[in-house]
Design a protein around this motif. Structure first.
Motif, PDB file in Angstrom:
ATOM      1  N   ASN A 136       0.829  -1.210   0.000  1.00  0.00           N
ATOM      2  CA  ASN A 136       0.000   0.000   0.000  1.00  0.00           C
ATOM      3  C   ASN A 136       0.863   1.258   0.000  1.00  0.00           C
ATOM      4  OD1 ASN A 136      -2.530   1.542   0.339  1.00  0.00           O
ATOM      5  ND2 ASN A 136      -1.778   1.919   2.410  1.00  0.00           N
ATOM      6  N   VAL A 137       1.907   1.271   0.840  1.00  0.00           N
ATOM      7  CA  VAL A 137       2.821   2.414   0.880  1.00  0.00           C
ATOM      8  C   VAL A 137       3.537   2.578  -0.455  1.00  0.00           C
ATOM      9  CG1 VAL A 137       4.971   3.276   1.889  1.00  0.00           C
ATOM     10  CG2 VAL A 137       3.169   2.408   3.379  1.00  0.00           C
ATOM     11  N   LEU A 138       4.035   1.479  -1.003  1.00  0.00           N
ATOM     12  CA  LEU A 138       4.748   1.542  -2.277  1.00  0.00           C
ATOM     13  C   LEU A 138       3.845   2.045  -3.397  1.00  0.00           C
ATOM     14  CD1 LEU A 138       6.782  -1.790  -2.061  1.00  0.00           C
ATOM     15  CD2 LEU A 138       7.702   0.529  -1.897  1.00  0.00           C
ATOM     16  N   ASP A 139       2.598   1.569  -3.420  1.00  0.00           N
ATOM     17  CA  ASP A 139       1.657   2.027  -4.451  1.00  0.00           C
ATOM     18  C   ASP A 139       1.387   3.524  -4.318  1.00  0.00           C
ATOM     19  OD1 ASP A 139       1.443  -0.468  -5.576  1.00  0.00           O
ATOM     20  OD2 ASP A 139      -0.415  -1.000  -4.545  1.00  0.00           O
ATOM     21  N   LYS A 140       1.241   3.990  -3.067  1.00  0.00           N
ATOM     22  CA  LYS A 140       0.990   5.421  -2.853  1.00  0.00           C
ATOM     23  C   LYS A 140       2.199   6.260  -3.266  1.00  0.00           C
ATOM     24  CE  LYS A 140      -2.613   5.336   0.657  1.00  0.00           C
ATOM     25  NZ  LYS A 140      -3.095   5.920   1.924  1.00  0.00           N
ATOM     26  N   ILE A 141       3.398   5.743  -2.983  1.00  0.00           N
ATOM     27  CA  ILE A 141       4.607   6.452  -3.403  1.00  0.00           C
ATOM     28  C   ILE A 141       4.662   6.561  -4.923  1.00  0.00           C
ATOM     29  CG2 ILE A 141       7.124   6.243  -3.583  1.00  0.00           C
ATOM     30  CD1 ILE A 141       7.138   5.155  -0.729  1.00  0.00           C
ATOM     31  N   GLU A 142       4.417   5.438  -5.604  1.00  0.00           N
ATOM     32  CA  GLU A 142       4.452   5.449  -7.061  1.00  0.00           C
ATOM     33  C   GLU A 142       3.426   6.415  -7.639  1.00  0.00           C
ATOM     34  OE1 GLU A 142       6.239   3.410  -9.580  1.00  0.00           O
ATOM     35  OE2 GLU A 142       7.623   3.500  -7.894  1.00  0.00           O
ATOM     36  N   ASP A 143       2.204   6.391  -7.110  1.00  0.00           N
ATOM     37  CA  ASP A 143       1.156   7.285  -7.608  1.00  0.00           C
ATOM     38  C   ASP A 143       1.523   8.746  -7.364  1.00  0.00           C
ATOM     39  OD1 ASP A 143      -0.269   5.071  -8.383  1.00  0.00           O
ATOM     40  OD2 ASP A 143      -1.617   5.063  -6.654  1.00  0.00           O
ATOM     41  N   ALA A 144       2.047   9.037  -6.161  1.00  0.00           N
ATOM     42  CA  ALA A 144       2.404  10.425  -5.836  1.00  0.00           C
ATOM     43  C   ALA A 144       3.554  10.913  -6.699  1.00  0.00           C
ATOM     44  CB  ALA A 144       2.771  10.536  -4.353  1.00  0.00           C
ATOM     45  N   MET A 145       4.525  10.041  -6.976  1.00  0.00           N
ATOM     46  CA  MET A 145       5.649  10.431  -7.819  1.00  0.00           C
ATOM     47  C   MET A 145       5.185  10.750  -9.242  1.00  0.00           C
ATOM     48  SD  MET A 145       8.573  10.360  -6.063  1.00  0.00           S
ATOM     49  CE  MET A 145      10.007   9.815  -6.953  1.00  0.00           C
ATOM     50  N   LYS A 146       4.229   9.992  -9.742  1.00  0.00           N
ATOM     51  CA  LYS A 146       3.704  10.250 -11.089  1.00  0.00           C
ATOM     52  C   LYS A 146       2.992  11.599 -11.138  1.00  0.00           C
ATOM     53  CE  LYS A 146       3.099   5.365 -12.269  1.00  0.00           C
ATOM     54  NZ  LYS A 146       2.105   4.269 -12.475  1.00  0.00           N
ATOM     55  N   VAL A 147       2.214  11.896 -10.108  1.00  0.00           N
ATOM     56  CA  VAL A 147       1.503  13.170 -10.055  1.00  0.00           C
ATOM     57  C   VAL A 147       2.497  14.323 -10.029  1.00  0.00           C
ATOM     58  CG1 VAL A 147       0.030  14.639  -8.630  1.00  0.00           C
ATOM     59  CG2 VAL A 147      -0.575  12.237  -8.988  1.00  0.00           C
ATOM     60  N   GLN A 148       3.532  14.222  -9.207  1.00  0.00           N
ATOM     61  CA  GLN A 148       4.501  15.302  -9.072  1.00  0.00           C
ATOM     62  C   GLN A 148       5.341  15.453 -10.339  1.00  0.00           C
ATOM     63  OE1 GLN A 148       4.254  17.437  -6.742  1.00  0.00           O
ATOM     64  NE2 GLN A 148       2.710  16.202  -5.686  1.00  0.00           N
ATOM     65  N   PHE A 149       5.569  14.355 -11.059  1.00  0.00           N
ATOM     66  CA  PHE A 149       6.317  14.451 -12.312  1.00  0.00           C
ATOM     67  C   PHE A 149       5.552  15.299 -13.321  1.00  0.00           C
ATOM     68  CE2 PHE A 149       7.257  12.926 -16.610  1.00  0.00           C
ATOM     69  CZ  PHE A 149       8.627  13.112 -16.650  1.00  0.00           C
ATOM     70  N   ARG A 150       4.242  15.116 -13.354  1.00  0.00           N
ATOM     71  CA  ARG A 150       3.434  15.904 -14.282  1.00  0.00           C
ATOM     72  C   ARG A 150       3.383  17.372 -13.885  1.00  0.00           C
ATOM     73  NH1 ARG A 150       0.042  11.207 -14.019  1.00  0.00           N
ATOM     74  NH2 ARG A 150      -1.312  12.242 -12.480  1.00  0.00           N
ATOM     75  N   LYS A 151       3.586  17.676 -12.596  1.00  0.00           N
ATOM     76  CA  LYS A 151       3.479  19.056 -12.099  1.00  0.00           C
ATOM     77  C   LYS A 151       4.832  19.746 -11.949  1.00  0.00           C
ATOM     78  CE  LYS A 151       0.858  19.536  -8.504  1.00  0.00           C
ATOM     79  NZ  LYS A 151       0.286  19.267  -7.170  1.00  0.00           N
ATOM     80  N   LYS A 152       5.945  19.036 -12.238  1.00  0.00           N
ATOM     81  CA  LYS A 152       7.247  19.579 -11.836  1.00  0.00           C
ATOM     82  C   LYS A 152       7.613  20.866 -12.570  1.00  0.00           C
ATOM     83  CE  LYS A 152      10.568  17.141 -14.783  1.00  0.00           C
ATOM     84  NZ  LYS A 152      11.743  16.270 -14.727  1.00  0.00           N
ATOM     85  N   ASN A 153       7.077  21.105 -13.749  1.00  0.00           N
ATOM     86  CA  ASN A 153       7.393  22.339 -14.464  1.00  0.00           C
ATOM     87  C   ASN A 153       6.854  23.569 -13.761  1.00  0.00           C
ATOM     88  OD1 ASN A 153       8.805  21.104 -16.521  1.00  0.00           O
ATOM     89  ND2 ASN A 153       6.955  20.682 -17.722  1.00  0.00           N
ATOM     90  N   LYS A 154       5.944  23.375 -12.825  1.00  0.00           N
ATOM     91  CA  LYS A 154       5.387  24.494 -12.082  1.00  0.00           C
ATOM     92  C   LYS A 154       6.234  24.826 -10.853  1.00  0.00           C
ATOM     93  CE  LYS A 154       0.677  23.181 -13.423  1.00  0.00           C
ATOM     94  NZ  LYS A 154      -0.678  22.800 -12.918  1.00  0.00           N
ATOM     95  N   ASP A 155       7.258  24.015 -10.583  1.00  0.00           N
ATOM     96  CA  ASP A 155       8.085  24.231  -9.400  1.00  0.00           C
ATOM     97  C   ASP A 155       8.950  25.478  -9.578  1.00  0.00           C
ATOM     98  OD1 ASP A 155       8.649  20.740  -8.714  1.00  0.00           O
ATOM     99  OD2 ASP A 155       7.106  22.106  -8.003  1.00  0.00           O
ATOM    100  N   PRO A 156       9.357  26.118  -8.496  1.00  0.00           N
ATOM    101  CA  PRO A 156      10.168  27.332  -8.581  1.00  0.00           C
ATOM    102  C   PRO A 156      11.541  27.053  -9.175  1.00  0.00           C
ATOM    103  CG  PRO A 156      10.064  26.551  -6.333  1.00  0.00           C
ATOM    104  CD  PRO A 156       9.081  25.742  -7.101  1.00  0.00           C
ATOM    105  N   PRO A 157      12.184  28.044  -9.763  1.00  0.00           N
ATOM    106  CA  PRO A 157      13.493  27.850 -10.381  1.00  0.00           C
ATOM    107  C   PRO A 157      14.567  27.507  -9.361  1.00  0.00           C
ATOM    108  CG  PRO A 157      12.942  30.178 -10.247  1.00  0.00           C
ATOM    109  CD  PRO A 157      11.706  29.436  -9.876  1.00  0.00           C
ATOM    110  N   SER A 158      15.685  26.961  -9.865  1.00  0.00           N
ATOM    111  CA  SER A 158      16.750  26.495  -8.977  1.00  0.00           C
ATOM    112  C   SER A 158      17.408  27.624  -8.200  1.00  0.00           C
ATOM    113  CB  SER A 158      17.801  25.730  -9.780  1.00  0.00           C
ATOM    114  OG  SER A 158      18.337  26.561 -10.786  1.00  0.00           O
ATOM    115  N   SER A 159      17.261  28.862  -8.652  1.00  0.00           N
ATOM    116  CA  SER A 159      17.884  29.980  -7.939  1.00  0.00           C
ATOM    117  C   SER A 159      17.358  30.105  -6.515  1.00  0.00           C
ATOM    118  CB  SER A 159      17.645  31.287  -8.698  1.00  0.00           C
ATOM    119  OG  SER A 159      16.246  31.526  -8.842  1.00  0.00           O
TER     120      SER A 159
END
Length: 420
Positions: free
Chosen positions: A266-289
């Motif tokens: 259950n934990v592993l499945d939730k991690i995988e699902d959350a990682m997929k969601v964040q991958f799709r949203k990562k372009n909205k993250d603040p710049p490296s500066s």
């Protein structure tokens, strides 16, 4: 020696073998229906008592002969999980008739333990050891010290004594699997004993369990596989933990180890699902500066998840932003999805922290991070992600500061404390 004498000795030996067979059944037979085991134990115990009662009266006359007879009767009666006064009475007679009979002291201590008199049980074990070295008594005393430590003001001291006793048992017979198993349980218990996880103890416990598995006599022990899987779970060796819990469940359905498998999956499945969601949203993250600005608080070299080596990474710090708190129904640790300066996501696991001490959007700096790459398949599903584990609060800065809200979590292990 006459034929009658030889016959009496043969019957006594047969009774001893029947008692050993009874305990082998107790320790190796784990049917889905506990009533089936109770029925078999009762049947074998009745047969063993019949053999014992066939010992000629002439072979029960001397104090030593009578002591052996009373010991075997008490041992047979005490095979059941509940306390039986009749068993205690016979075992008490045995040690009175022959105080040097260390195995009788062992059985008496186990019997008294069942009725909750731990101090008297410890006294029995200690008296048995005073008569002769005995690895089985050392193991039981080690287990009892852990049990007594639960309610002690100095729990760590009791657990350390448990470890010392287990090591004494191993020194007597380095190939004895039960002694290694006992040491593994003691080290596993000490994992959280001081409120801070001591991962060296987990590694020691797994090594002890591996040595225990080399003894064929331990292959029947489902608790060995369950507890080794628990240690691997805390080390986030997910595949080994899943394999161990499944093996324990197949050996003893009553351990409910399949539930442990479900929780991990259950934990592993939730991690995988959350990682997929964040991958799709990562372009909205603040710049490296912005990461560079936050990471100035650390004097160590800066790292990203891709530059980390496996294991402990000395003299470096990784800064990231918390994107998601992963809720799950299992024991600690807490899991978070974090993004580094290159917008690569990883899993952050932390022990000893209140769930509200770290919030989504917080900046974290991880000092000397411990990195693991998770990459395995289970039941036709693949899991792959990077993970960082925080072992001590000193390795974590939240928004440039040490977290102010943390607590000492207690171990959720199922290391056995029952007399055996």
């Amino acid at each position: 020696m006459g034929a009658g004498d030889e016959g009496g000795e043969d019957v006594m030996a047969m009774a001893g073998s029947a008692a050993d067979e009874l305990y082998t059944l107790r320790d190796s037979f784990f049917p889905a229906d506990i009533l089936e085991k109770d029925s078999k134990l009762k049947s074998l115990a009745d047969s063993a008592l019949q053999i014992l009662d066939a010992v000629p009266e002439a072979k029960r006359t001397s104090p030593l002969q009578r002591a052996s007879f009373e010991y075997l009767r008490g041992k047979i009666l005490d095979v059941f999980p509940v306390y039986r006064k009749e068993a205690e009475d016979h075992l008490s007679k045995a040690v009175k008739l022959n105080p040097s009979l260390s195995d009788a002291w062992l059985c008496l201590g186990n019997c008294i333990w069942k009725k909750g008199d731990l101090a008297s049980a410890r006294n029995c074990f200690s008296l048995g050891l005073s008569k002769a070295p005995n690895k089985k008594i050392l193991c039981q005393l080690s287990m009892l010290e852990r049990k007594l430590a639960q309610d002690s003001a100095n729990q760590a001291e009791g657990v350390e004594e448990s470890i010392r006793l287990a090591k004494r048992a191993i020194a007597m017979d380095v190939k004895d699997g039960n002694s290694w198993y006992c040491l593994g349980n003691a080290c596993l218990t000490s994992f959280f004993v001081n409120g801070v996880p001591d991962y060296n103890r987990l590694f020691q416990s797994i090594k002890a369990y591996q040595n225990a598995e080399k003894d064929e006599n331990m292959t029947h022990c489902p608790d060995l596989y369950f507890n080794c899987a628990t240690a691997n779970k805390y080390l986030q060796n997910y595949q080994r933990a899943l394999t161990g819990f499944e093996a324990a469940a197949l050996k003893d359905p009553g351990l409910n180890a399949f539930e442990e498998v479900r929780k991990i999956v259950n934990v592993l499945d939730k991690i995988e699902d959350a990682m997929k969601v964040q991958f799709r949203k990562k372009n909205k993250d603040p710049p490296s500066s912005l990461f560079a600005e936050v990471s100035k608080s650390s004097s160590q070299g800066r790292a990203t998840i891709k530059t980390l080596a496996e294991g402990q990474n000395k003299s470096v710090a990784l800064t990231g932003r918390v994107l998601h708190f992963l809720k799950h129904d299992d024991a600690p640790p807490l899991y978070y999805i974090v993004c580094d300066s290159e917008q690569n996501c990883f899993v952050l696991s932390i022990y000893g922290l209140h769930s509200n001490a770290l919030k989504e959007g917080d900046w974290v700096t991880l000092l000397e991070p411990y990195h693991q790459s998770v990459d395995f398949s289970w039941k036709n599903k693949h899991y792959g992600f990077s993970s960082i584990r925080v072992d001590f609060m000193g390795q974590l800065l939240v928004n440039g500061k040490a977290p102010s809200a943390h607590l000492a979590v207690q171990s959720m292990i199922q290391a056995q404390h029952k007399p055996s």
